[in-house]
Scaffold this motif. Structure first.
Motif, PDB file in Angstrom:
ATOM      1  N   MET A   1      24.495  -5.464 -20.253  1.00  0.00           N
ATOM      2  CA  MET A   1      22.790  -5.725 -20.067  1.00  0.00           C
ATOM      3  C   MET A   1      22.191  -4.291 -20.157  1.00  0.00           C
ATOM      4  N   ALA A   2      21.022  -4.275 -20.865  1.00  0.00           N
ATOM      5  CA  ALA A   2      20.376  -3.228 -21.262  1.00  0.00           C
ATOM      6  C   ALA A   2      19.764  -2.679 -20.053  1.00  0.00           C
ATOM      7  N   GLU A   3      19.520  -1.638 -19.835  1.00  0.00           N
ATOM      8  CA  GLU A   3      18.692  -0.936 -18.814  1.00  0.00           C
ATOM      9  C   GLU A   3      17.054  -1.470 -19.222  1.00  0.00           C
ATOM     10  N   ILE A   4      16.456  -1.712 -18.019  1.00  0.00           N
ATOM     11  CA  ILE A   4      15.237  -2.015 -18.018  1.00  0.00           C
ATOM     12  C   ILE A   4      14.233  -0.922 -17.712  1.00  0.00           C
ATOM     13  N   PRO A   5      13.419  -0.276 -18.483  1.00  0.00           N
ATOM     14  CA  PRO A   5      12.810   0.999 -18.261  1.00  0.00           C
ATOM     15  C   PRO A   5      11.619   0.946 -17.175  1.00  0.00           C
ATOM     16  N   ALA A   6      11.501   1.622 -16.264  1.00  0.00           N
ATOM     17  CA  ALA A   6      10.475   1.624 -15.348  1.00  0.00           C
ATOM     18  C   ALA A   6       9.111   1.408 -16.119  1.00  0.00           C
ATOM     19  N   GLY A   7       8.264   0.464 -15.179  1.00  0.00           N
ATOM     20  CA  GLY A   7       6.933   0.176 -15.817  1.00  0.00           C
ATOM     21  C   GLY A   7       6.838  -0.991 -16.539  1.00  0.00           C
ATOM     22  N   SER A   8       8.202  -1.537 -16.835  1.00  0.00           N
ATOM     23  CA  SER A   8       8.342  -2.903 -17.668  1.00  0.00           C
ATOM     24  C   SER A   8       7.812  -4.014 -16.925  1.00  0.00           C
ATOM     25  N   HIS A   9       7.396  -4.956 -17.652  1.00  0.00           N
ATOM     26  CA  HIS A   9       6.632  -6.223 -16.969  1.00  0.00           C
ATOM     27  C   HIS A   9       7.676  -7.352 -16.581  1.00  0.00           C
ATOM     28  N   TYR A  10       7.557  -7.528 -15.485  1.00  0.00           N
ATOM     29  CA  TYR A  10       8.688  -8.266 -14.749  1.00  0.00           C
ATOM     30  C   TYR A  10       7.858  -9.633 -13.892  1.00  0.00           C
ATOM     31  N   VAL A  11       8.396 -10.914 -14.343  1.00  0.00           N
ATOM     32  CA  VAL A  11       7.690 -12.046 -13.846  1.00  0.00           C
ATOM     33  C   VAL A  11       8.886 -12.794 -12.849  1.00  0.00           C
ATOM     34  N   ALA A  12       8.150 -13.037 -11.734  1.00  0.00           N
ATOM     35  CA  ALA A  12       8.874 -13.801 -10.808  1.00  0.00           C
ATOM     36  C   ALA A  12       8.357 -15.222 -10.520  1.00  0.00           C
ATOM     37  N   MET A  13       9.335 -16.512 -10.668  1.00  0.00           N
ATOM     38  CA  MET A  13       8.854 -17.541 -10.837  1.00  0.00           C
ATOM     39  C   MET A  13       9.672 -18.435  -9.689  1.00  0.00           C
ATOM     40  N   GLY A  14       9.145 -19.345  -9.147  1.00  0.00           N
ATOM     41  CA  GLY A  14       9.812 -20.232  -8.428  1.00  0.00           C
ATOM     42  C   GLY A  14       9.108 -20.847  -7.050  1.00  0.00           C
ATOM     43  N   SER A  15       9.702 -21.462  -5.981  1.00  0.00           N
ATOM     44  CA  SER A  15       9.239 -22.056  -5.022  1.00  0.00           C
ATOM     45  C   SER A  15       9.311 -21.050  -3.732  1.00  0.00           C
ATOM     46  N   SER A  16       9.011 -21.854  -2.824  1.00  0.00           N
ATOM     47  CA  SER A  16       9.083 -20.830  -1.461  1.00  0.00           C
ATOM     48  C   SER A  16      10.403 -19.982  -1.011  1.00  0.00           C
ATOM     49  N   PHE A  17      11.432 -20.505  -1.826  1.00  0.00           N
ATOM     50  CA  PHE A  17      12.774 -19.510  -1.570  1.00  0.00           C
ATOM     51  C   PHE A  17      12.149 -18.327  -2.279  1.00  0.00           C
ATOM     52  N   ALA A  18      11.508 -18.242  -3.155  1.00  0.00           N
ATOM     53  CA  ALA A  18      11.231 -16.938  -3.883  1.00  0.00           C
ATOM     54  C   ALA A  18       9.838 -16.278  -3.478  1.00  0.00           C
ATOM     55  N   ALA A  19       9.138 -17.114  -3.020  1.00  0.00           N
ATOM     56  CA  ALA A  19       7.689 -16.768  -2.575  1.00  0.00           C
ATOM     57  C   ALA A  19       8.044 -16.135  -1.037  1.00  0.00           C
ATOM     58  N   GLY A  20       8.687 -16.525  -0.286  1.00  0.00           N
ATOM     59  CA  GLY A  20       9.065 -15.757   1.139  1.00  0.00           C
ATOM     60  C   GLY A  20       7.877 -16.024   2.124  1.00  0.00           C
ATOM     61  N   PRO A  21       7.414 -17.293   2.258  1.00  0.00           N
ATOM     62  CA  PRO A  21       6.529 -17.582   3.429  1.00  0.00           C
ATOM     63  C   PRO A  21       7.145 -17.019   4.902  1.00  0.00           C
ATOM     64  N   GLY A  22       6.225 -16.446   5.423  1.00  0.00           N
ATOM     65  CA  GLY A  22       6.899 -15.986   6.732  1.00  0.00           C
ATOM     66  C   GLY A  22       7.417 -14.703   6.822  1.00  0.00           C
ATOM     67  N   ILE A  23       7.623 -14.001   5.679  1.00  0.00           N
ATOM     68  CA  ILE A  23       8.032 -12.942   5.850  1.00  0.00           C
ATOM     69  C   ILE A  23       6.858 -11.836   5.557  1.00  0.00           C
ATOM     70  N   PRO A  24       6.718 -10.992   6.548  1.00  0.00           N
ATOM     71  CA  PRO A  24       5.360 -10.221   6.610  1.00  0.00           C
ATOM     72  C   PRO A  24       5.350  -9.378   5.248  1.00  0.00           C
ATOM     73  N   VAL A  25       4.228  -8.995   4.780  1.00  0.00           N
ATOM     74  CA  VAL A  25       2.726  -9.316   4.925  1.00  0.00           C
ATOM     75  C   VAL A  25       2.611 -10.143   3.655  1.00  0.00           C
ATOM     76  N   ARG A  26       1.534 -10.975   3.689  1.00  0.00           N
ATOM     77  CA  ARG A  26       1.213 -11.747   2.580  1.00  0.00           C
ATOM     78  C   ARG A  26       0.942 -10.747   1.464  1.00  0.00           C
ATOM     79  N   ALA A  27       1.257 -11.098   0.270  1.00  0.00           N
ATOM     80  CA  ALA A  27       1.076 -10.185  -0.873  1.00  0.00           C
ATOM     81  C   ALA A  27      -0.526 -10.371  -1.257  1.00  0.00           C
ATOM     82  N   PRO A  28      -0.938  -9.129  -1.275  1.00  0.00           N
ATOM     83  CA  PRO A  28      -2.397  -8.977  -1.376  1.00  0.00           C
ATOM     84  C   PRO A  28      -2.808  -9.561  -2.740  1.00  0.00           C
ATOM     85  N   GLY A  29      -4.185 -10.451  -2.635  1.00  0.00           N
ATOM     86  CA  GLY A  29      -4.530 -11.284  -3.696  1.00  0.00           C
ATOM     87  C   GLY A  29      -4.236 -12.489  -4.119  1.00  0.00           C
ATOM     88  N   SER A  30      -2.906 -12.778  -3.225  1.00  0.00           N
ATOM     89  CA  SER A  30      -2.127 -14.245  -3.419  1.00  0.00           C
ATOM     90  C   SER A  30      -2.804 -15.353  -2.874  1.00  0.00           C
TER      91      SER A  30
END
Length: 96
Positions: A1-30
């Motif tokens: 796998m090629a290295e991903i340079p710092a500053g690259s665009h990363y998209v996280a998709m998914g449900s609560s398993f990925a969102a992390g409800p209950g893990i402090p703190v709520r993501a700003p602006g979400s």
């Protein structure tokens, strides 16, 4: 796998398993209903690798919500992926 340079665009998709409800703190602006935490794995990965995170995870999302707008009017999570995206994580299916 090629290295991903710092500053690259990363998209996280998914449900609560990925969102992390209950893990402090709520993501700003979400949306509160998304249950998105600034301590979820996507945020940890982005901080660790120096990536530009676009976190579209949403509690209650199904695999349909990845591909199509939700019944609540939330845009399809896949729409966050652009030609500039270098990393995508997908954690969904628990609500199907």
């Amino acid at each position: 796998m090629a290295e991903i340079p710092a500053g690259s665009h990363y998209v996280a998709m998914g449900s609560s398993f990925a969102a992390g409800p209950g893990i402090p703190v709520r993501a700003p602006g979400s949306p509160r209903r998304a249950g998105r935490s600034a301590g979820n794995y996507a945020h940890l990965v982005a901080r660790g690798l120096g990536l530009d995170l676009h976190d579209v995870t949403y509690s209650g999302a199904t695999t349909d919500d990845i591909l199509r707008p939700s019944a609540a009017g939330v845009t399809a999570q896949l729409d966050a992926v652009t030609p500039a995206t270098r990393l995508v994580t997908l954690t969904a299916g628990g609500n199907d």
